[in-house]
Design an enzyme around this catalytic site. Structure first.
Site, short mmCIF file in Angstrom:
data_model
loop_
_atom_site.label_atom_id
_atom_site.label_comp_id
_atom_site.label_asym_id
_atom_site.label_seq_id
_atom_site.Cartn_x
_atom_site.Cartn_y
_atom_site.Cartn_z
N ARG A 16 0.83 -1.21 0.00
CA ARG A 16 0.00 0.00 0.00
C ARG A 16 0.87 1.27 0.00
NH1 ARG A 16 -0.60 4.79 2.39
NH2 ARG A 16 0.00 3.82 4.36
N ASP A 17 1.47 1.59 1.13
CA ASP A 17 2.26 2.83 1.21
C ASP A 17 3.38 2.79 0.18
OD1 ASP A 17 3.03 5.30 2.14
OD2 ASP A 17 3.56 4.67 4.15
N HIS A 208 5.81 4.72 12.62
CA HIS A 208 5.80 4.61 11.14
C HIS A 208 6.79 5.65 10.62
CE1 HIS A 208 3.31 4.35 7.22
NE2 HIS A 208 4.11 5.39 7.02
N CYS A 241 4.54 9.28 -0.09
CA CYS A 241 3.13 9.66 -0.17
C CYS A 241 2.97 10.63 -1.32
CB CYS A 241 2.67 10.29 1.14
SG CYS A 241 1.00 10.95 1.07
P1 HMG Z 1 -12.93 14.61 -2.37
O1 HMG Z 1 -12.62 14.98 -3.79
O2 HMG Z 1 -13.05 15.72 -1.37
O3 HMG Z 1 -14.18 13.65 -2.20
O4 HMG Z 1 -11.79 13.61 -1.89
P2 HMG Z 1 -15.59 13.62 -2.82
O5 HMG Z 1 -16.45 12.97 -1.79
O6 HMG Z 1 -15.97 14.99 -3.32
O7 HMG Z 1 -15.43 12.63 -4.04
C1 HMG Z 1 -14.67 12.93 -5.19
C2 HMG Z 1 -14.71 11.75 -6.15
O8 HMG Z 1 -14.06 10.60 -5.56
C3 HMG Z 1 -16.11 11.27 -6.46
O9 HMG Z 1 -16.05 10.69 -7.76
C4 HMG Z 1 -16.34 10.19 -5.44
O10 HMG Z 1 -17.30 9.27 -5.84
C5 HMG Z 1 -14.98 9.54 -5.39
P3 HMG Z 1 -16.70 11.40 -9.04
O11 HMG Z 1 -18.16 11.37 -8.76
O12 HMG Z 1 -16.14 12.78 -9.05
O13 HMG Z 1 -16.24 10.54 -10.17
N1 HMG Z 1 -14.68 8.91 -4.11
C6 HMG Z 1 -14.22 7.65 -3.97
N2 HMG Z 1 -13.96 6.70 -4.88
C7 HMG Z 1 -13.49 5.53 -4.41
N3 HMG Z 1 -13.28 5.28 -3.11
C8 HMG Z 1 -13.54 6.22 -2.19
C9 HMG Z 1 -14.04 7.46 -2.61
N4 HMG Z 1 -14.40 8.58 -1.96
C10 HMG Z 1 -14.80 9.45 -2.88
N5 HMG Z 1 -13.31 5.95 -0.90
C11 HMG Z 1 -11.04 11.78 -0.54
C12 HMG Z 1 -11.76 13.13 -0.58
C13 HMG Z 1 -10.78 11.45 0.91
C14 HMG Z 1 -11.95 10.74 -1.17
C15 HMG Z 1 -9.73 11.90 -1.34
O14 HMG Z 1 -9.03 13.02 -0.87
C16 HMG Z 1 -8.86 10.69 -1.23
O15 HMG Z 1 -9.19 9.61 -1.69
N6 HMG Z 1 -7.68 10.85 -0.61
C17 HMG Z 1 -6.75 9.73 -0.40
C18 HMG Z 1 -5.35 10.21 -0.42
C19 HMG Z 1 -4.41 9.06 -0.11
O16 HMG Z 1 -4.74 7.91 -0.27
N7 HMG Z 1 -3.18 9.40 0.32
C20 HMG Z 1 -2.21 8.42 0.64
C21 HMG Z 1 -2.50 7.68 1.90
S1 HMG Z 1 -2.02 8.56 3.40
C22 HMG Z 1 -0.37 8.15 3.60
O17 HMG Z 1 0.23 7.57 2.74
C23 HMG Z 1 0.27 8.46 4.92
C24 HMG Z 1 0.40 7.20 5.80
O18 HMG Z 1 1.18 6.21 5.17
C25 HMG Z 1 1.08 7.55 7.10
C26 HMG Z 1 2.28 8.39 6.87
O19 HMG Z 1 3.27 8.01 6.27
O20 HMG Z 1 2.16 9.50 7.38
C27 HMG Z 1 -0.96 6.63 6.16
MG MG Z 2 3.54 6.43 5.04
#
Ligand code: HMG
Ligand code: MG
Length: 303
Positions: A16-17, A208, A241
Site C-alpha cells: 500500500r504505502d 511509522h 506519499c
Molecule cells: P474529495 O474529492 O473531497 O471527495 O476527496 P468527494 O467525496 O468529493 O469525491 C470525489 C470523487 O471521488 C467522487 O467521484 C467520489 O465518488 C470519489 P466522481 O463522482 O467525481 O467521479 N470517491 C471515492 N472513490 C473511491 N473510493 C472512495 C471514494 N471517496 C470518494 N473511498 C477523498 C476526498 C478522501 C476521497 C480523497 O481526498 C482521497 O481519496 N484521498 C486519499 C489520499 C491518499 O490515499 N493518500 C495516501 C495515503 S495517506 C499516507 O500515505 C500516509 C500514511 O502512510 C502515514 C504516513 O506516512 O504519514 C498513512
Molecule cells: Mg507512510
C-alpha cells in the site's frame, strides 16, 4: 534486564504505502504475488491496499482486485486504508481484518491529502469507525506528519496529542504515529509518541518512519526505548506519499529486521526470504532495492 521489548511486530506496508506512489501502474497480480512473498517471509500483518478515490491515487484503483486475489491465511491480519464511508463500504465485502483511517497532525497536510480539515476528518471518520467496530473489524488511526509537515514545517507534540485524543473519542483502537516525510530525529520522535501515549496504552501505539533524512532506524531505536513494540515498514524501502513531495520511502523492513535481530529482539521474520520478496518487487520496478541490509547481503550472495 533489557529495557527493550523482547518481541516486535511489524506491519509491512509495502503493497500500500510502498506502491501507491509508483508512476507506472503495477499490475494487481504483482501486488498479490508480493503479499504472498511477504507471508512466506513470516510477515503476519500486511497493509494490502487502500479504498481511496482513484482520481486522487490512481495506483490503488485496483483495491478490490487485489483483495480478491490474495489467498488469505488465517494467521495473517490484512489491513486496508479507508478515508470515508464510501471506502469502507467498498472494502467491507473483502473482509479486511483491520481498517486504517488516516488523519494528520498538520492542517495543511490534511487538506492536501484528504481534502478536509482535521476536525472535518474526525467527523468523517466517526461513522466509519462505528460501522467497522460493529462489523468486528479492528480500527487503526494513522497520524501523519506527527513531527514535521511539508507545508507547515515543525509540528509540536501538542498537535499529536490533540489528534490522538480526538481519535480515541470516536473509538479508534490503535494509533500509528507517522513521520510521513522522514524529518524526525530521536528526541522529537519520542515526544510525538509520548503525546499519543497520553491517550493510548503502549500496546496500542506504533511507529511509522520514512527514511528521507536517514533517521528512521535511529527513530525506531528511540521508540523501542519507550517500549513501543509495533512498527510499520516497507519491503525494499518502497514508497512515499503522493501528497508529500520529496519524501522517500518507508524505512525498509529488511533494515528494521536486521536491527531487531541484532539486538536479540524476535520478529518471526526470515530475513533471507524477506530479501527475496524485496528483490521480486525491485526487479519488477526495474530499480535496486532501497534497503541497505538487502544490498549488503545480496553482495555477499554474489561473492
Ligand atoms: P474529495 O474529492 O473531497 O471527495 O476527496 P468527494 O467525496 O468529493 O469525491 C470525489 C470523487 O471521488 C467522487 O467521484 C467520489 O465518488 C470519489 P466522481 O463522482 O467525481 O467521479 N470517491 C471515492 N472513490 C473511491 N473510493 C472512495 C471514494 N471517496 C470518494 N473511498 C477523498 C476526498 C478522501 C476521497 C480523497 O481526498 C482521497 O481519496 N484521498 C486519499 C489520499 C491518499 O490515499 N493518500 C495516501 C495515503 S495517506 C499516507 O500515505 C500516509 C500514511 O502512510 C502515514 C504516513 O506516512 O504519514 C498513512
Ligand atoms: Mg507512510
Amino acid at each position: 534486564m533489557s529495557r527493550y521489548p523482547s518481541r516486535v511486530q511489524i506491519v509491512d506496508v509495502g503493497p500500500r504505502d510502498g506502491l501507491q506512489n509508483e508512476k507506472q501502474p503495477v499490475p494487481a497480480a504483482v501486488k498479490i504475488a508480493l503479499v504472498a512473498r511477504l507471508e512466506a517471509a513470516g510477515l503476519r500483518r500486511i497493509e494490502a491496499t487502500s479504498f481511496v478515490s482513484p482520481r486522487w491515487v490512481p495506483q490503488m484503483a485496483d483495491a478490490a482486485e487485489v483483495m480478491t486475489g490474495i489467498v488469505r491465511r488465517d494467521d495473517v491480519v490484512y489491513s486496508v486504508l479507508v478515508p470515508n464511508l464510501r471506502g469502507f463500504e467498498s472494502a467491507l465485502p473483502h473482509r479486511p481484518d483491520e481498517i486504517v483511517v488516516f488523519g494528520a497532525a498538520s492542517e495543511a497536510f490534511s487538506q492536501k491529502n484528504i481534502n478536509c480539515s482535521i476536525a472535518e476528518s474526525i467527523e468523517r471518520f466517526a461513522p466509519v469507525v462505528e460501522a467497522a467496530r460493529a462489523a468486528g473489524i479492528h480500527v487503526r488511526g494513522a497520524i501523519s506528519c506527527s513531527v514535521g509537515c511539508p507545508y507547515e514545517g515543525d509540528i509540536p507534540p501538542a498537535r499529536v496529542e490533540l489528534v490522538a485524543r480526538l481519535m480515541k473519542a470516536i473509538g479508534v483502537q490503535h494509533v500509528g504515529v507517522a513521520d510521513t516525510i522522514g524529518v524526525g530525529t530521536p528526541i522529537k520522535t519520542q515526544r510525538a509518541l509520548e503525546a499519543a501515549l497520553r491517550h493510548y496504552s503502549i500496546d496500542d501505539v506504533s511507529g511509522h518512519y520514512h527514511d528521507t533524512y536517514g533517521q528512521a532506524l535511529a527513530n525506531t531505536l528511540a521508540a523501542l526505548e519507550l517500549g513501543v513494540w509495533q512498527f510499520d515498514a516497507s519491503v525494499a524501502g518502497l514508497g512515499g506519499c503522493p501528497y508529500a513531495k520529496g519524501a522517500t520511502g518507508n524505512v525498509a523492513t529488511e533494515d528494521v529486521v536486521y536491527l531487531l535481530h541484532g539486538m536479540g529482539i524476535e520478529t518471526g521474520i526470515d530475513l533471507d526470504r524477506l530479501i527475496d520478496a524485496g528483490v521480486y518487487i525491485s526487479d519488477h520496478l526495474g530499480r535496486p532495492t532501497q534497503s541497505r541490509v538487502a544490498k549488503a547481503i545480496l553482495n555477499q550472495r554474489v561473492g
